[in-house]
Write a protein that holds these residues in place. Structure first.
Motif, mmCIF file in Angstrom:
data_model
loop_
_atom_site.group_PDB
_atom_site.id
_atom_site.type_symbol
_atom_site.label_atom_id
_atom_site.label_comp_id
_atom_site.label_asym_id
_atom_site.label_seq_id
_atom_site.Cartn_x
_atom_site.Cartn_y
_atom_site.Cartn_z
ATOM 1 N N PRO B 143 -19.517 85.947 28.827
ATOM 2 C CA PRO B 143 -20.400 84.782 28.786
ATOM 3 C C PRO B 143 -20.460 84.088 30.145
ATOM 4 O O PRO B 143 -19.524 84.186 30.956
ATOM 5 N N VAL B 144 -21.560 83.384 30.383
ATOM 6 C CA VAL B 144 -21.792 82.773 31.690
ATOM 7 C C VAL B 144 -20.664 81.816 32.081
ATOM 8 O O VAL B 144 -20.173 81.844 33.207
ATOM 9 N N PHE B 145 -20.208 80.999 31.112
ATOM 10 C CA PHE B 145 -19.191 79.993 31.479
ATOM 11 C C PHE B 145 -17.895 80.643 31.900
ATOM 12 O O PHE B 145 -17.179 80.160 32.774
ATOM 13 N N MET B 146 -17.602 81.821 31.311
ATOM 14 C CA MET B 146 -16.366 82.517 31.651
ATOM 15 C C MET B 146 -16.456 83.075 33.070
ATOM 16 O O MET B 146 -15.540 82.905 33.886
ATOM 17 N N VAL B 147 -17.594 83.728 33.369
ATOM 18 C CA VAL B 147 -17.807 84.240 34.722
ATOM 19 C C VAL B 147 -17.702 83.080 35.705
ATOM 20 O O VAL B 147 -17.053 83.175 36.756
ATOM 21 N N ALA B 148 -18.326 81.970 35.358
ATOM 22 C CA ALA B 148 -18.328 80.801 36.239
ATOM 23 C C ALA B 148 -16.901 80.355 36.533
ATOM 24 O O ALA B 148 -16.538 80.129 37.696
ATOM 25 N N MET B 149 -16.078 80.264 35.506
ATOM 26 C CA MET B 149 -14.724 79.761 35.727
ATOM 27 C C MET B 149 -13.866 80.757 36.490
ATOM 28 O O MET B 149 -13.053 80.379 37.328
ATOM 29 N N ILE B 150 -14.070 82.056 36.205
ATOM 30 C CA ILE B 150 -13.322 83.075 36.950
ATOM 31 C C ILE B 150 -13.685 82.993 38.440
ATOM 32 O O ILE B 150 -12.811 83.013 39.319
ATOM 33 N N LEU B 151 -14.983 82.860 38.737
ATOM 34 C CA LEU B 151 -15.427 82.761 40.128
ATOM 35 C C LEU B 151 -14.861 81.507 40.789
ATOM 36 O O LEU B 151 -14.393 81.545 41.930
ATOM 37 N N GLN B 152 -14.901 80.403 40.052
ATOM 38 C CA GLN B 152 -14.372 79.144 40.609
ATOM 39 C C GLN B 152 -12.894 79.290 40.948
ATOM 40 O O GLN B 152 -12.439 78.878 42.000
ATOM 41 N N TYR B 153 -12.148 79.910 40.020
ATOM 42 C CA TYR B 153 -10.714 80.033 40.224
ATOM 43 C C TYR B 153 -10.391 80.952 41.393
ATOM 44 O O TYR B 153 -9.615 80.594 42.280
ATOM 45 N N THR B 154 -11.029 82.141 41.401
ATOM 46 C CA THR B 154 -10.671 83.120 42.435
ATOM 47 C C THR B 154 -11.316 82.801 43.784
ATOM 48 O O THR B 154 -10.613 82.531 44.764
ATOM 49 N N ILE B 155 -12.630 82.802 43.843
ATOM 50 C CA ILE B 155 -13.308 82.682 45.133
ATOM 51 C C ILE B 155 -13.158 81.273 45.723
ATOM 52 O O ILE B 155 -12.921 81.107 46.917
ATOM 53 N N ALA B 156 -13.296 80.268 44.884
ATOM 54 C CA ALA B 156 -13.293 78.903 45.416
ATOM 55 C C ALA B 156 -11.879 78.325 45.520
ATOM 56 O O ALA B 156 -11.438 77.881 46.581
ATOM 57 N N TYR B 157 -11.132 78.384 44.415
ATOM 58 C CA TYR B 157 -9.833 77.699 44.396
ATOM 59 C C TYR B 157 -8.766 78.479 45.158
ATOM 60 O O TYR B 157 -8.070 77.942 46.013
ATOM 61 N N LYS B 158 -8.654 79.788 44.881
ATOM 62 C CA LYS B 158 -7.604 80.577 45.516
ATOM 63 C C LYS B 158 -7.971 80.987 46.945
ATOM 64 O O LYS B 158 -7.178 80.895 47.864
ATOM 65 N N LEU B 159 -9.195 81.477 47.126
ATOM 66 C CA LEU B 159 -9.562 82.038 48.432
ATOM 67 C C LEU B 159 -10.254 81.026 49.344
ATOM 68 O O LEU B 159 -10.392 81.280 50.539
ATOM 69 N N HIS B 160 -10.723 79.913 48.788
ATOM 70 C CA HIS B 160 -11.409 78.871 49.572
ATOM 71 C C HIS B 160 -12.627 79.364 50.318
ATOM 72 O O HIS B 160 -12.954 78.864 51.381
ATOM 73 N N TRP B 161 -13.260 80.394 49.810
ATOM 74 C CA TRP B 161 -14.422 80.919 50.528
ATOM 75 C C TRP B 161 -15.657 80.050 50.323
ATOM 76 O O TRP B 161 -16.487 79.912 51.205
ATOM 77 N N LEU B 162 -15.775 79.491 49.129
ATOM 78 C CA LEU B 162 -16.972 78.721 48.806
ATOM 79 C C LEU B 162 -16.552 77.478 48.021
ATOM 80 O O LEU B 162 -15.494 77.475 47.401
ATOM 81 N N PRO B 163 -17.377 76.429 48.046
ATOM 82 C CA PRO B 163 -17.019 75.207 47.322
ATOM 83 C C PRO B 163 -16.963 75.433 45.802
ATOM 84 O O PRO B 163 -17.685 76.268 45.267
ATOM 85 N N ILE B 164 -16.075 74.654 45.153
ATOM 86 C CA ILE B 164 -15.912 74.807 43.701
ATOM 87 C C ILE B 164 -17.121 74.285 42.949
ATOM 88 O O ILE B 164 -17.669 74.941 42.081
ATOM 89 N N SER B 165 -17.527 73.051 43.283
ATOM 90 C CA SER B 165 -18.685 72.523 42.562
ATOM 91 C C SER B 165 -19.339 71.410 43.350
ATOM 92 O O SER B 165 -18.817 70.965 44.375
ATOM 93 N N GLY B 166 -20.497 70.975 42.855
ATOM 94 C CA GLY B 166 -21.242 69.894 43.494
ATOM 95 C C GLY B 166 -21.930 70.338 44.764
ATOM 96 O O GLY B 166 -21.889 71.503 45.138
ATOM 97 N N GLY B 167 -22.590 69.388 45.419
ATOM 98 C CA GLY B 167 -23.214 69.692 46.705
ATOM 99 C C GLY B 167 -24.633 70.187 46.566
ATOM 100 O O GLY B 167 -25.061 70.649 45.510
#
Lengths: 330, 307
Positions: B143-167
């Motif tokens: 589901p979309v929300f699951m993909v969204a949270m996985i991406l937020q956790y890995t790419i944004a939170y752990k790797l800091h490649w992209l912002p988590i939210s907003g902007g």
């Protein structure tokens, strides 16, 4: 006299490499196409005639593969060419037309464009020049209102017109050889006669050679100079068209000829060849036709007969003719 | 050809009017009093009645309907109960963000989906085919929300490649677009692969090869255009799922778009805002389908009416 050949197929072997093993669809087939002649390949469905034609084009459907032999186009072995070199042969030196004119044209592209595409692929010409060529060839193959037809889509044309378009596409680069795989099978008889006449006329005008594949002996008799009869992947009889129809020697060829209705004969029923085409996976070691043959002898299933020359240019693969002991005549 | 397009436009208008009516009546059937919800526990019956009268909710339904329809035709969707601003203004404010998200997601989905489908069909049962089909299965089944949270956790939170939210910058839209587009990319890739494999079996493909076309030429010039017909239908259908997916994606990634506006409107029983967002979204989906239909007519001559 030294005969010049457009195409010489020598000991061609093509197989389907399936999960359950090799299926030998074309087995040691040799066919010669003299320059300017029309050669027919005749046989039932599954005898390997289309597979032979597709081998020449190197357009075998997966999992088909050429296993051996050579295919010489004016001395150049097509089996040794790279795919790139082969692309310039296809449509340029050898053209092919297919059985189903209804499905052989791309439904979403204008027919004129499809034909000019063939011209532009092989000749260094502009789109405008290609269009001129297309209009010229359209007129030549008897497509009336060429300008209007150029803009037509396939679904707007009749079967006969589509086959004319296919012939135009095949002819536009003046190929040395035209392969026609059951070109009239899907057409009704009057249209068939027109298309056959057209092909013959084009041959007379251009001097190209034609291989015509058919299960229809009427088509073969009408058009061909030489005939090869194939059965279960092998050539069983070859001769010029008069010899073949006058004095066929192989029991299979005789069966084929007998199963054609002749109006002058008063027949109650059409004769048929008993049995059906053998499974290519389980061919006997000997003659593949023996199970259906009225003259089969004890050793026929074990020993493979070789092609024997019984008269000049007339070769037969049958034990009945070997050594001249029996000739198959009752 | 123009005639068939014109008749499609007419049908489109009927659909939009139908949906407008449907939203209106559905919102009146749904239990729960909008005013009571807004006032929460502080409200007494008299206040609720007074506010209802101010908002015109005490009028008979057909009067309300008349006001709603005539307003909508003039581009006036009323004023949001909760935000006290014209719905039109709110819609125009959030619209660019949703469009940015949907267009990026569609690009992700359709370009990657079609390319992956072509490569997979070429390398049928090969390594790349398996990899692409594996990714497409993941996309279709998560589901979309699951993909969204996985991406937020890995790419944004752990790797800091992209912002988590907003902007508002384009960078902030990359993760949401992937989250939203992956699902569509998966189904597009599968459909492209299977229709392409089917089309490559057609007789006219043999004809093109027999003409001397290379494999690449055969695919691009002859196979793809035919294979794209069903794919185009799916793309049009996906427009609605992209917009409804945007509701979730915008909420998870904190994007001020139409989807988020709709979510706020639903939870606040904000009738004018909800009517406005739903109608607006409907128009977008219907227009998308209209474009697809017109493209269909251009791509496939067989469905054009004879002149």
């Amino acid at each position: 006299m030294e005969q010049e050949y457009t195409l010489q197929i020598e000991n061609l072997r093509s197989s389907f490499l399936t999960d359950n093993g090799e299926v030998k669809a074309v087995n040691e087939v040799s066919i010669n196409v003299p320059k300017g002649s029309i050669v027919g390949i005749v046989g039932e469905s599954g005898c390997g005639k289309s597979m032979t034609a597709r081998s020449v084009m190197r357009l075998l459907k997966y999992p088909g593969k050429i296993m051996g032999g050579s295919i010489l186009l004016e001395g150049k072995d097509l089996t040794q060419l790279s795919e790139k070199e082969m692309q310039s042969v296809r449509g340029g030196e050898i053209s092919m037309i297919f059985q189903e004119p209804m499905t052989s044209l791309n439904p979403v592209v204008k027919v004129g464009k499809q034909v000019s595409e063939a011209a532009m692929l092989h000749q260094n010409i502009s789109a405008a020049e290609a269009k001129e060529l297309v209009l010229e060839i359209f007129r030549r193959v008897g497509i009336s209102e060429a300008e209007k037809r150029y803009e037509s889509f396939p679904h707007q044309l009749s079967g006969g017109l589509r086959q004319r378009v296919m012939i135009a596409m095949a002819m536009i680069c003046r190929p040395k050889l035209l392969i026609a795989d059951e070109p009239t099978t899907a057409l009704d008889v009057t249209v068939e006669a027109q298309i056959l006449k057209l092909m013959k006329q084009l041959r007379d005008e251009t001097g190209m050679s034609i291989i015509i594949i058919s299960h229809n002996l009427g088509v073969i008799a009408e058009l061909c100079d030489y005939v090869y009869v194939m059965y279960a992947g092998r050539v069983v009889e070859e001769a010029d068209v008069f010899t073949l129809f006058e004095s066929p020697r192989h029991p299979y060829t005789k069966g084929l000829l007998n199963s054609v209705s002749a109006l002058e004969l008063e027949q109650e029923r059409l004769e048929t060849i008993p049995g059906s085409v053998p499974n290519l996976r389980r061919l006997p070691a000997g003659c593949a036709f023996c199970a259906r043959c009225a003259y089969a002898m004890e050793y026929c299933p074990e020993q493979l007969p070789q092609l024997q020359e019984v008269a000049h240019g007339h070769r037969v693969r049958c034990h009945l003719v070997e050594g001249g002991a029996a000739n198959g005549e009752e | 050809m123009l005639k068939s397009i014109a008749s499609r436009i007419g049908q489109t208008l009927i659909v939009i009017v139908g949906v407008a009516m449907l939203i209106f009546f559905l919102l009146r059937i749904v239990p729960g009093n909008a005013v009571a919800t807004m006032m929460s526990e502080h409200a007494d019956a008299a206040t609720i009645a007074r506010i209802s009268a101010e908002l015109g909710l005490d009028k008979p339904w057909y009067v309300q309907f008349w006001i709603y329809i005539t307003g909508a035709l003039h581009g006036d969707f009323g004023t949001s109960y909760a935000l006290h601003r014209p719905v039109k203004e709110l819609l125009l404010l959030s619209f660019p963000n949703t469009v940015k998200l949907a267009v990026l997601a569609a690009l992700v989905a359709w370009i990657i989906g079609v390319l992956a489908g072509i490569v997979a069909a070429q390398k049928k049962n090969g390594f790349l085919d398996r990899i692409f089909m594996g990714f497409s299965l993941l996309g279709v089944s998560m589901p979309v929300f699951m993909v969204a949270m996985i991406l937020q956790y890995t790419i944004a939170y752990k790797l800091h490649w992209l912002p988590i939210s907003g902007g508002d910058s384009l960078k902030c839209f990359i993760l949401p677009a992937i989250a939203l587009g992956w699902n569509s990319a998966g189904s597009i890739a599968r459909l492209t692969r299977s229709t392409l494999l089917e089309v490559l079996q057609e007789d006219y493909i043999d004809t093109a090869r027999a003409k001397g076309r290379s494999q690449m030429g055969v695919i691009v010039l002859h196979a793809l255009r035919n294979a794209m017909l069903p794919v185009l239908t799916m793309m049009a259908l996906q427009l609605s799922s992209l917009l409804s997916g945007a509701v979730i994606t915008e909420t998870v990634f904190g994007i001020n778009g139409i989807g988020r506006l709709a979510v706020d409107a639903i939870s606040g029983r904000d009738i004018p805002l909800l009517q406005g967002t739903v109608l607006f979204t409907t128009v977008l989906v219907v227009l998308g389908n209209l474009v697809a239909d017109c493209l269909y007519t251009v791509l496939d001559p067989r469905i054009r009416k004879e002149a």
